[in-house]
Enzyme design. Structure first.
Site: not given
Ligand code: SAM
Ligand code: SF4
Ligand code: DTB
Length: 325
Positions: A65, A69, A72, A109, A140, A200, A272
């Site tokens: 990606c 973040c 992530c 989802c 979802c 959500c 959730r």
């Molecule tokens: N890329 C899209 C986005 O950012 O909305 C969808 C996927 S993203 C992985 C979805 C959500 O997963 C994030 O907004 C975050 O809240 C959660 N998430 C991702 N990594 C995480 C982690 N290591 N621990 C807890 N929640 C996490």
């Molecule tokens: Fe990309 Fe992860 Fe951020 Fe979603 S949470 S935008 S998958 S880096």
């Protein structure tokens, strides 16, 4: 104004409170027993206290990606050793959805590690939505930021929910993500709402935010009009190779307080208990249910990290007398 619309506005304005971060922080500061009692009272007015909804996740496009973040595993900027994969084939998705249905999930989802979908991606995801919906599951997706017209396309495919989290307090967001802003997140949430898709939207705790920050995130969610139908509260899963790999874990009781604050301020939403459950004891999860959590992710994987196996959840439900809905 049309009478029905007037009645609805009246009803909504009666129900929806304007929560301040300070007001929510005052909830966090209540004695734990008083806070849980209040959360239970609210919960029982709106829900069967012993029913828990179950959603199963599938990462349909993993890794690589563009966004940064800090939590992530899937950001190309984080060195987590995760292989970048292409979009799954429709038959793999349908097989996973069928298996989730057989295990008892009510919602499926699908997540993609994108800043946002390209039009070609959206066509393929729309096919997935149609096929999953045809199995009789709620659908979802979480695909990142949407452009004009994309939410309508997803709605036309039969999408029930779009997940897009605010993730943390507004003033802390820039410490965690710099490649997009919370204003961008709100823009997508508005598009989803306008298209008639249920929202959500939740966040993550345990990223080094303060209690005021947690209260600020809950205030943003609760003040959405209407609040999200579904509110995932994630406990950070620290992933090696991400900037938050060594974040100080949150006090488990503070996590329970966050759930209770979400329940009290969003009485009609499903709250959730999301990421981080694998690391929680059964006793801590039971406290989260007592605080008003009434939904979980079900199945041995979240997107890229682990989740309790279905058997462990079934035993927990049995021990607590909980019913899956
Ligand atoms: N890329 C899209 C986005 O950012 O909305 C969808 C996927 S993203 C992985 C979805 C959500 O997963 C994030 O907004 C975050 O809240 C959660 N998430 C991702 N990594 C995480 C982690 N290591 N621990 C807890 N929640 C996490
Ligand atoms: Fe990309 Fe992860 Fe951020 Fe979603 S949470 S935008 S998958 S880096
Ligand atoms: C949400 O709030 N939590 C889910 C879902 N929405 C997409 C994702 C949790 C991801 C946890 C880390 C991982 O497995 O990569």
């Amino acid at each position: 104004m049309h009478t029905a619309a007037a009645a609805r506005v009246g009803k909504d304005s009666h129900k929806q409170k304007n929560w301040t971060a300070a007001g929510i922080q005052a909830l966090f500061e209540m004695p734990f027993n008083d806070l849980l009692y209040r959360a239970q009272q609210v919960h029982r007015v709106h829900f069967d206290a012993n029913s828990i909804q179950r959603s199963t996740l599938l990462s349909v496009k993993t890794g690589g990606c563009s966004e940064d973040c800090g939590y992530c595993s899937q950001s190309a900027r984080n060195h987590t050793g995760l292989e970048r994969e292409s979009l799954l084939d429709l038959d793999e998705v349908v097989a996973a959805a069928q298996a989730a249905k057989e295990k008892g999930a009510s919602r499926f989802c699908m997540g993609a590690a994108w800043r946002g979908p390209k039009d070609k991606d959206l066509e393929q995801v729309s096919e997935m939505i149609r096929a999953v919906k045809a199995l009789g599951l709620e659908t979802c997706v979480t695909l990142g930021m949407l452009k004009a017209g994309q939410a309508e396309q997803l709605k036309a495919a039969g999408l029930d929910y779009y997940n897009h989290n605010l993730d943390t307090a507004p003033e802390f967001y820039g410490n965690i993500v710099t490649t997009h802003s919370q204003a961008d997140r709100f823009d997508t949430l508005h598009k989803v709402r306008e298209a008639g898709i249920s929202v959500c939207c939740g966040g993550i705790v345990g990223m080094g935010e303060t209690r005021a920050g947690r209260a600020g995130l809950i205030a943003e969610l609760a003040n959405m009009s209407p609040p999200p139908e579904s509110v995932p509260i994630n406990n950070l899963v620290p992933v090696p190779g991400t900037p938050l790999a060594n974040a100080e874990p949150i006090d488990p009781f503070e996590f329970v307080r966050t759930i209770a604050a979400a329940r009290i301020t969003m009485p009609e939403s499903l709250v959730r208990l999301s990421a981080g459950r694998q690391e929680m004891s059964d006793e801590l999860q039971a406290l989260c249910f007592l605080a008003g959590a009434n939904s979980i992710f079900y199945g041995d994987k979240l997107l890229t990290t682990g989740n309790p196996e279905a058997g462990r959840d079934e035993r927990l439900f049995e021990r607590l007398g909980l019913n899956a809905v």
